[in-house]
Design a protein around this motif. Structure first.
Motif, PDB file in Angstrom:
ATOM      1  N   ARG A 188      -7.592   5.581  16.348  1.00  0.00           N
ATOM      2  CA  ARG A 188      -8.173   4.255  16.152  1.00  0.00           C
ATOM      3  C   ARG A 188      -8.654   4.098  14.716  1.00  0.00           C
ATOM      4  NH1 ARG A 188      -5.583   4.294  19.778  1.00  0.00           N
ATOM      5  NH2 ARG A 188      -5.978   3.600  21.925  1.00  0.00           N
ATOM      6  N   LYS A 189      -8.485   2.892  14.185  1.00  0.00           N
ATOM      7  CA  LYS A 189      -8.880   2.607  12.811  1.00  0.00           C
ATOM      8  C   LYS A 189     -10.378   2.328  12.730  1.00  0.00           C
ATOM      9  CE  LYS A 189      -4.328   0.665  11.780  1.00  0.00           C
ATOM     10  NZ  LYS A 189      -3.561  -0.541  11.387  1.00  0.00           N
ATOM     11  N   ARG A 190     -10.871   2.352  11.505  1.00  0.00           N
ATOM     12  CA  ARG A 190     -12.299   2.148  11.285  1.00  0.00           C
ATOM     13  C   ARG A 190     -12.771   0.815  11.856  1.00  0.00           C
ATOM     14  NH1 ARG A 190     -15.538   2.180   5.450  1.00  0.00           N
ATOM     15  NH2 ARG A 190     -17.294   0.903   6.160  1.00  0.00           N
ATOM     16  N   ALA A 191     -12.003  -0.255  11.626  1.00  0.00           N
ATOM     17  CA  ALA A 191     -12.425  -1.577  12.102  1.00  0.00           C
ATOM     18  C   ALA A 191     -12.542  -1.601  13.618  1.00  0.00           C
ATOM     19  CB  ALA A 191     -11.447  -2.643  11.627  1.00  0.00           C
ATOM     20  N   THR A 192     -11.637  -0.909  14.305  1.00  0.00           N
ATOM     21  CA  THR A 192     -11.677  -0.878  15.765  1.00  0.00           C
ATOM     22  C   THR A 192     -12.914  -0.132  16.256  1.00  0.00           C
ATOM     23  OG1 THR A 192      -9.264  -0.934  15.873  1.00  0.00           O
ATOM     24  CG2 THR A 192     -10.423  -0.166  17.839  1.00  0.00           C
ATOM     25  N   ILE A 193     -13.216   0.997  15.633  1.00  0.00           N
ATOM     26  CA  ILE A 193     -14.383   1.772  16.041  1.00  0.00           C
ATOM     27  C   ILE A 193     -15.665   0.998  15.750  1.00  0.00           C
ATOM     28  CG2 ILE A 193     -15.666   3.909  15.652  1.00  0.00           C
ATOM     29  CD1 ILE A 193     -12.959   5.246  15.039  1.00  0.00           C
ATOM     30  N   GLU A 194     -15.713   0.315  14.627  1.00  0.00           N
ATOM     31  CA  GLU A 194     -16.891  -0.508  14.324  1.00  0.00           C
ATOM     32  C   GLU A 194     -17.072  -1.606  15.359  1.00  0.00           C
ATOM     33  OE1 GLU A 194     -16.139  -1.685  10.288  1.00  0.00           O
ATOM     34  OE2 GLU A 194     -17.406  -0.063   9.481  1.00  0.00           O
ATOM     35  N   HIS A 195     -15.955  -2.130  15.886  1.00  0.00           N
ATOM     36  CA  HIS A 195     -16.044  -3.145  16.942  1.00  0.00           C
ATOM     37  C   HIS A 195     -16.638  -2.543  18.211  1.00  0.00           C
ATOM     38  CE1 HIS A 195     -14.902  -6.521  19.505  1.00  0.00           C
ATOM     39  NE2 HIS A 195     -14.589  -7.187  18.412  1.00  0.00           N
ATOM     40  N   TYR A 196     -16.213  -1.315  18.573  1.00  0.00           N
ATOM     41  CA  TYR A 196     -16.802  -0.634  19.734  1.00  0.00           C
ATOM     42  C   TYR A 196     -18.316  -0.503  19.555  1.00  0.00           C
ATOM     43  CZ  TYR A 196     -12.081   1.097  21.021  1.00  0.00           C
ATOM     44  OH  TYR A 196     -10.773   1.200  21.381  1.00  0.00           O
ATOM     45  N   LEU A 197     -18.728  -0.032  18.391  1.00  0.00           N
ATOM     46  CA  LEU A 197     -20.150   0.202  18.141  1.00  0.00           C
ATOM     47  C   LEU A 197     -20.943  -1.103  18.173  1.00  0.00           C
ATOM     48  CD1 LEU A 197     -19.906   2.872  15.293  1.00  0.00           C
ATOM     49  CD2 LEU A 197     -20.322   3.252  17.731  1.00  0.00           C
ATOM     50  N   ALA A 198     -20.347  -2.169  17.642  1.00  0.00           N
ATOM     51  CA  ALA A 198     -21.030  -3.468  17.673  1.00  0.00           C
ATOM     52  C   ALA A 198     -21.208  -3.956  19.106  1.00  0.00           C
ATOM     53  CB  ALA A 198     -20.241  -4.483  16.855  1.00  0.00           C
ATOM     54  N   THR A 199     -20.186  -3.765  19.937  1.00  0.00           N
ATOM     55  CA  THR A 199     -20.278  -4.174  21.342  1.00  0.00           C
ATOM     56  C   THR A 199     -21.364  -3.386  22.059  1.00  0.00           C
ATOM     57  OG1 THR A 199     -17.956  -4.847  21.465  1.00  0.00           O
ATOM     58  CG2 THR A 199     -19.036  -4.297  23.539  1.00  0.00           C
ATOM     59  N   LEU A 200     -21.414  -2.082  21.833  1.00  0.00           N
ATOM     60  CA  LEU A 200     -22.454  -1.266  22.461  1.00  0.00           C
ATOM     61  C   LEU A 200     -23.848  -1.716  22.028  1.00  0.00           C
ATOM     62  CD1 LEU A 200     -20.887   2.304  22.266  1.00  0.00           C
ATOM     63  CD2 LEU A 200     -21.187   0.871  24.286  1.00  0.00           C
ATOM     64  N   THR A 201     -23.989  -2.078  20.779  1.00  0.00           N
ATOM     65  CA  THR A 201     -25.275  -2.562  20.293  1.00  0.00           C
ATOM     66  C   THR A 201     -25.663  -3.862  20.985  1.00  0.00           C
ATOM     67  OG1 THR A 201     -24.978  -1.515  18.127  1.00  0.00           O
ATOM     68  CG2 THR A 201     -26.512  -3.368  18.242  1.00  0.00           C
ATOM     69  N   VAL A 202     -24.706  -4.780  21.128  1.00  0.00           N
ATOM     70  CA  VAL A 202     -24.973  -6.053  21.799  1.00  0.00           C
ATOM     71  C   VAL A 202     -25.425  -5.820  23.237  1.00  0.00           C
ATOM     72  CG1 VAL A 202     -23.869  -8.130  22.734  1.00  0.00           C
ATOM     73  CG2 VAL A 202     -23.457  -7.471  20.363  1.00  0.00           C
ATOM     74  N   VAL A 203     -24.711  -4.954  23.955  1.00  0.00           N
ATOM     75  CA  VAL A 203     -25.050  -4.719  25.363  1.00  0.00           C
ATOM     76  C   VAL A 203     -26.446  -4.103  25.494  1.00  0.00           C
ATOM     77  CG1 VAL A 203     -24.410  -3.487  27.460  1.00  0.00           C
ATOM     78  CG2 VAL A 203     -22.639  -4.500  26.028  1.00  0.00           C
ATOM     79  N   HIS A 204     -26.751  -3.150  24.638  1.00  0.00           N
ATOM     80  CA  HIS A 204     -28.085  -2.548  24.692  1.00  0.00           C
ATOM     81  C   HIS A 204     -29.169  -3.596  24.447  1.00  0.00           C
ATOM     82  CE1 HIS A 204     -26.079   1.356  24.563  1.00  0.00           C
ATOM     83  NE2 HIS A 204     -27.247   1.922  24.805  1.00  0.00           N
TER      84      HIS A 204
END
Length: 340
Positions: free
Chosen positions: A90-106
């Protein structure tokens, strides 16, 4: 206490995107997310909720496969997840999207997000430097010259050819994303007195208010679209459909997917003799931005046309052109030849 898995399948049938955020979530957080379900659906575009759901599925699968607790996420679990995603390519942009989603859910669940800590930021910075420091390859732009080359190589009497000519021309002129191209409808297409057209996009991931966008189509592109609709016998519904070889009356019933769009761009570029290695579903947006910049349109104008909220992508797409206009390029171009 973890929320039972069946809620994903059975609960919130009207809010599936929100329902999937609740899997294995502590009961108190579930109650908060459930109370916000209606507001979330109204506040965010469908594509945003869809992307959250996709990210969340990836996270849940990782946690289930490795016996981790999904919420709240611990820093060691997050590190392991990022490393697993990097190993998966996975590319950096994709991983950053995962992390952003996890932050939103928390934050929605009023749980502490590990990404808010300095330790998490240092972890992500270190992993980026160690594993993701190589420059991500940019999609090759399909410029207007490339689009013309592809279109002239196609046979207007063949349904698939005329569809692809219309699709690629529309993609370039509107600068719509591939996910936006596949939802365009015949009912939202109109013709002006000068022969040009207008196409209305009801919503997109950058249109949080669902106000929609009206984009210009040249007379030539409108002719291609009308020729495709005529040969396929279409009067309503999605504009761009699949073209199976069967002769069934409903052979054109299924709309293209966004993956189909990327495949068509690549195949048509290759068959037209273009270098197709880096052609992707973004290539018409990249090429259109490059052409506009080369024609001296301002960054603000390119942003409006492509509906970018910042100049970051515009600057990136124009890097090669900017390098050719830089101080050293101008010096070498205009330097007078030495006298004999």
């Amino acid at each position: 206490m973890a929320h039972p898995q069946p809620d994903i399948e059975n609960g919130f049938s009207r809010h599936r995107a929100v329902a999937e955020l609740l899997a294995q979530t502590p009961d108190g957080a579930v109650d908060r997310l459930r109370a916000m379900a209606d507001d979330l659906k109204i506040a965010y575009a469908p594509n945003t909720l869809k992307s959250w759901r996709a990210d969340w599925r990836v996270w849940l699968k990782f946690c289930a496969d490795n016996s981790h607790t999904p919420l709240p996420a611990s820093l060691p679990t997050l590190r392991a997840f990022v490393l697993e995603r990097i190993a998966a390519g996975r590319k950096r942009a994709t991983i950053e999207h995962y992390l952003a989603t996890l932050t939103v859910v928390h934050r929605l669940a009023e749980l502490p997000s590990p990404m808010d800590s300095m330790e998490a930021r240092l972890m992500w910075r270190g992993l980026r430097r160690e594993h993701l420091s190589a420059r991500q390859r940019q999609a090759k732009g399909l410029t207007l010259d490339d689009v013309d080359t592809i279109v002239t190589s196609l046979d207007p009497g063949i349904p698939r050819d005329i569809r692809d000519a219309a699709l690629i021309s529309t993609a370039f002129e509107t600068m719509f994303r591939r996910s936006e191209l596949v939802v365009l409808r015949i009912e939202d297409l109109s013709e002006e007195a000068d022969g040009s057209g207008r196409i209305f996009l009801p919503s997109s991931k950058t249109d949080q208010d669902a106000a929609g966008f009206l984009q210009y189509l040249s007379p030539d592109t409108l002719v291609l679209i009308k020729a495709w609709l005529a040969i396929a016998g279409l009067a309503d519904g999605p504009i761009f459909r699949s073209t199976p070889k069967s002769n069934q009356p409903d052979r054109y019933a299924n709309p293209l997917s966004d993956r189909d769009v990327a495949r068509i761009f690549k195949q048509r570029a290759l068959r037209a003799g273009l270098d197709a290695e880096l052609i992707s579903g973004h290539s018409t947006r990249v090429g259109a931005a490059q052409d506009l910049i080369a024609a001296n349109f301002s960054g603000a104008e390119v942003m409006r046309q492509g509906r970018w909220k910042t100049e970051r992508m515009v600057i990136r797409y124009s890097e090669s052109l900017s390098a050719g206009r830089g101080a050293m390029a101008r010096l070498k171009k205009f330097r007078k030849p030495p006298k004999d």
